[in-house]
Design an enzyme around this catalytic site. Structure first.
Site, PDB file in Angstrom:
ATOM      1  N   ARG A  38       0.828  -1.215   0.000  1.00 48.80           N
ATOM      2  CA  ARG A  38       0.000   0.000   0.000  1.00 48.80           C
ATOM      3  C   ARG A  38       0.860   1.263   0.000  1.00 48.80           C
ATOM      4  O   ARG A  38       0.499   2.265   0.617  1.00 48.80           O
ATOM      5  CB  ARG A  38      -0.960   0.038   1.193  1.00 48.80           C
ATOM      6  CG  ARG A  38      -2.059  -1.002   1.125  1.00 48.80           C
ATOM      7  CD  ARG A  38      -3.241  -0.604   2.018  1.00 48.80           C
ATOM      8  NE  ARG A  38      -4.024  -1.776   2.366  1.00 48.80           N
ATOM      9  CZ  ARG A  38      -4.330  -2.154   3.598  1.00 48.80           C
ATOM     10  NH1 ARG A  38      -3.920  -1.451   4.632  1.00 48.80           N
ATOM     11  NH2 ARG A  38      -5.053  -3.232   3.807  1.00 48.80           N
ATOM     12  N   ARG A  42      -3.439   6.511   0.807  1.00 39.42           N
ATOM     13  CA  ARG A  42      -4.003   7.739   1.373  1.00 39.42           C
ATOM     14  C   ARG A  42      -3.097   8.438   2.370  1.00 39.42           C
ATOM     15  O   ARG A  42      -3.399   9.557   2.789  1.00 39.42           O
ATOM     16  CB  ARG A  42      -5.341   7.424   2.052  1.00 39.42           C
ATOM     17  CG  ARG A  42      -6.477   7.172   1.076  1.00 39.42           C
ATOM     18  CD  ARG A  42      -7.745   6.760   1.803  1.00 39.42           C
ATOM     19  NE  ARG A  42      -7.617   5.424   2.383  1.00 39.42           N
ATOM     20  CZ  ARG A  42      -8.451   4.912   3.280  1.00 39.42           C
ATOM     21  NH1 ARG A  42      -9.460   5.636   3.728  1.00 39.42           N
ATOM     22  NH2 ARG A  42      -8.277   3.688   3.751  1.00 39.42           N
ATOM     23  N   ARG A  51      -7.114  11.705  -6.026  1.00 41.58           N
ATOM     24  CA  ARG A  51      -8.307  10.853  -5.990  1.00 41.58           C
ATOM     25  C   ARG A  51      -9.542  11.575  -5.469  1.00 41.58           C
ATOM     26  O   ARG A  51     -10.625  10.993  -5.407  1.00 41.58           O
ATOM     27  CB  ARG A  51      -8.046   9.636  -5.084  1.00 41.58           C
ATOM     28  CG  ARG A  51      -7.414   8.450  -5.812  1.00 41.58           C
ATOM     29  CD  ARG A  51      -8.060   7.140  -5.450  1.00 41.58           C
ATOM     30  NE  ARG A  51      -9.502   7.214  -5.465  1.00 41.58           N
ATOM     31  CZ  ARG A  51     -10.277   6.929  -4.424  1.00 41.58           C
ATOM     32  NH1 ARG A  51      -9.765   6.580  -3.284  1.00 41.58           N
ATOM     33  NH2 ARG A  51     -11.579   7.007  -4.528  1.00 41.58           N
ATOM     34  N   ASP A  87      -6.747  -3.002  -7.327  1.00 38.15           N
ATOM     35  CA  ASP A  87      -7.412  -3.599  -6.169  1.00 38.15           C
ATOM     36  C   ASP A  87      -7.646  -5.070  -6.441  1.00 38.15           C
ATOM     37  O   ASP A  87      -7.894  -5.453  -7.596  1.00 38.15           O
ATOM     38  CB  ASP A  87      -8.738  -2.888  -5.897  1.00 38.15           C
ATOM     39  CG  ASP A  87      -9.288  -3.246  -4.518  1.00 38.15           C
ATOM     40  OD1 ASP A  87     -10.066  -4.223  -4.434  1.00 38.15           O
ATOM     41  OD2 ASP A  87      -8.929  -2.584  -3.539  1.00 38.15           O
ATOM     42  N   TYR A 165     -14.593 -12.486   0.350  1.00 40.97           N
ATOM     43  CA  TYR A 165     -15.243 -11.200   0.074  1.00 40.97           C
ATOM     44  C   TYR A 165     -16.557 -11.397  -0.680  1.00 40.97           C
ATOM     45  O   TYR A 165     -17.557 -10.739  -0.400  1.00 40.97           O
ATOM     46  CB  TYR A 165     -14.328 -10.307  -0.772  1.00 40.97           C
ATOM     47  CG  TYR A 165     -13.348  -9.480   0.013  1.00 40.97           C
ATOM     48  CD1 TYR A 165     -13.769  -8.440   0.826  1.00 40.97           C
ATOM     49  CD2 TYR A 165     -11.972  -9.711  -0.085  1.00 40.97           C
ATOM     50  CE1 TYR A 165     -12.872  -7.657   1.541  1.00 40.97           C
ATOM     51  CE2 TYR A 165     -11.061  -8.944   0.619  1.00 40.97           C
ATOM     52  CZ  TYR A 165     -11.514  -7.917   1.431  1.00 40.97           C
ATOM     53  OH  TYR A 165     -10.613  -7.152   2.127  1.00 40.97           O
TER      54      TYR A 165
END
Length: 369
Positions: A38, A42, A51, A87, A165
């Site tokens: 990652r 962010r 973004r 992703d 998921y």
């Protein structure tokens, strides 16, 4: 070639820093290479700015945006690898499932798989180039845009993690719905896992064809399985993916690339993972470096495994923790990383301190055999 034509996966710039690839292959390196899971994320203000007004999966489908986000951490830190911004849930999307990113909640499936009959709603034959071509375009564009600075890593989620998921409909503390399938519907579970395996193999091969120079398989939810379920529902597919990807790369005259498997919390399976066909085993922070080295028998390169929360420590402390980690693993056959991804509230300066500490201490600790 005019500016509107998509770049082709050929004539890539020569690679200037192959330290990560050499370490992955088990070759000698002058220092320990480092990257962060990652690392495009962010915690970077420029990431949030880029973004700001864009839907998450719309960003994933924009090769230009993915390229920009992939390159951002490389402009700040002397990392030894880039990982394509994407992703793992683009694979369920390719199978026909809707996934949305809900603010404050994360990825959500409005219609998760509830009954075995729901498997019939999934695409049984996926045209990976059609459904996931935007990832391949992003990889090709990014590989050219990197200008050979460092290698580019492609990735996918592993079958069990994606299955969990798809059934849970999002994140879960227990994975009870997905595990219920394993206990109550083992045959249907294997059908789903096989479908995912086949798509993932095509997807990873396509990433190499597009320009990826290494591949990482994320079995992020391994910790929800015990040893028996892992050996039945995860490990066979992890093994098969490595085998089939390597065979297909050879058959299609594509370059061989090192493959990394990161099975979070799967300490109980370290020995099996070391023999699963991957050059690199990624480790979370809950295992001692020396123990991991002993249990994998020096057959593979190890990657990891600093606790991500260590980056909240003062910079000097980060340096001490990195030095201890390097002493535990040794500076060879080793790729420094965190034991999981960076968190959004982490300081970029502390990420920089981590990267710098790896480079500095690994050079100091390195001694000839």
């Amino acid at each position: 070639m005019d500016g509107n034509s998509p770049l082709r996966p050929q004539d890539f710039p020569a690679l200037k820093n192959d330290t990560f690839l050499r370490a992955a292959r088990g070759e000698e390196t002058e220092y320990t290479p480092v990257w962060c899971m990652r690392q495009a994320g962010r915690y970077l203000p420029e990431f949030r700015e880029t973004r700001a007004a864009q839907d998450f999966f719309a960003t994933c489908r924009s090769p230009k945006m993915c390229c920009e986000l992939t390159l951002q951490p490389l402009r700040r830190f002397p990392l030894d690898a880039a990982i394509i911004f994407s992703d793992i849930l683009v694979v369920p999307q390719a199978l026909g499932m809707e996934v949305v990113m809900v603010p404050g909640k994360g990825p959500t499936f409005p219609e998760p798989l509830k009954e075995v009959e729901d498997l019939l709603k999934l695409r049984q034959k996926v045209d990976v180039s059609e459904e996931l071509g935007y990832v391949f375009q992003a990889i090709t564009l990014t590989r050219h845009s990197l200008e050979g600075k460092v290698p580019l890593i492609g990735f996918s989620g592993a079958p069990w993690t994606l299955m969990s998921y798809m059934i849970e409909g999002g994140g879960s503390n227990t994975m009870a719905k997905a595990k219920r399938w394993l206990y109550r519907h083992p045959e249907a579970s294997h059908r789903l896992l096989q479908l995912l395996r086949d798509v993932i193999v095509e997807y990873l091969v396509g990433q190499v064809a597009a320009g990826a120079q290494a591949l990482q398989l994320f079995e992020s939810h391994a910790g929800h399985l015990g040893p028996e379920q892992f050996r039945e529902f995860a490990l066979p597919y992890i093994r098969a993916i490595a085998k089939h990807v390597k065979n297909k790369l050879q058959a299609e005259a594509l370059p061989p690339v090192p493959m990394i498997v990161f099975a979070k919390d799967a300490h109980y399976a370290l020995e099996e993972l070391a023999q699963a066909g991957y050059e690199v085993i990624g480790l979370d922070w809950t295992i001692q470096p020396q123990a991991a080295r002993e249990r994998t028998g020096h057959r593979v390169t190890l990657q990891g495994n600093l606790d991500p929360c260590a980056l909240y420590a003062p910079k000097e402390k980060i340096g001490e923790l990195v030095k201890r980690m390097l002493e535990g693993f040794g500076t060879q056959r080793y790729i420094a990383n965190l034991g999981h991804g960076l968190y959004p509230d982490m300081s970029p300066e502390h990420v920089g301190a981590f990267v710098e500490a790896v480079h500095t201490h690994s050079r100091h600790l390195r001694t000839p055999d």
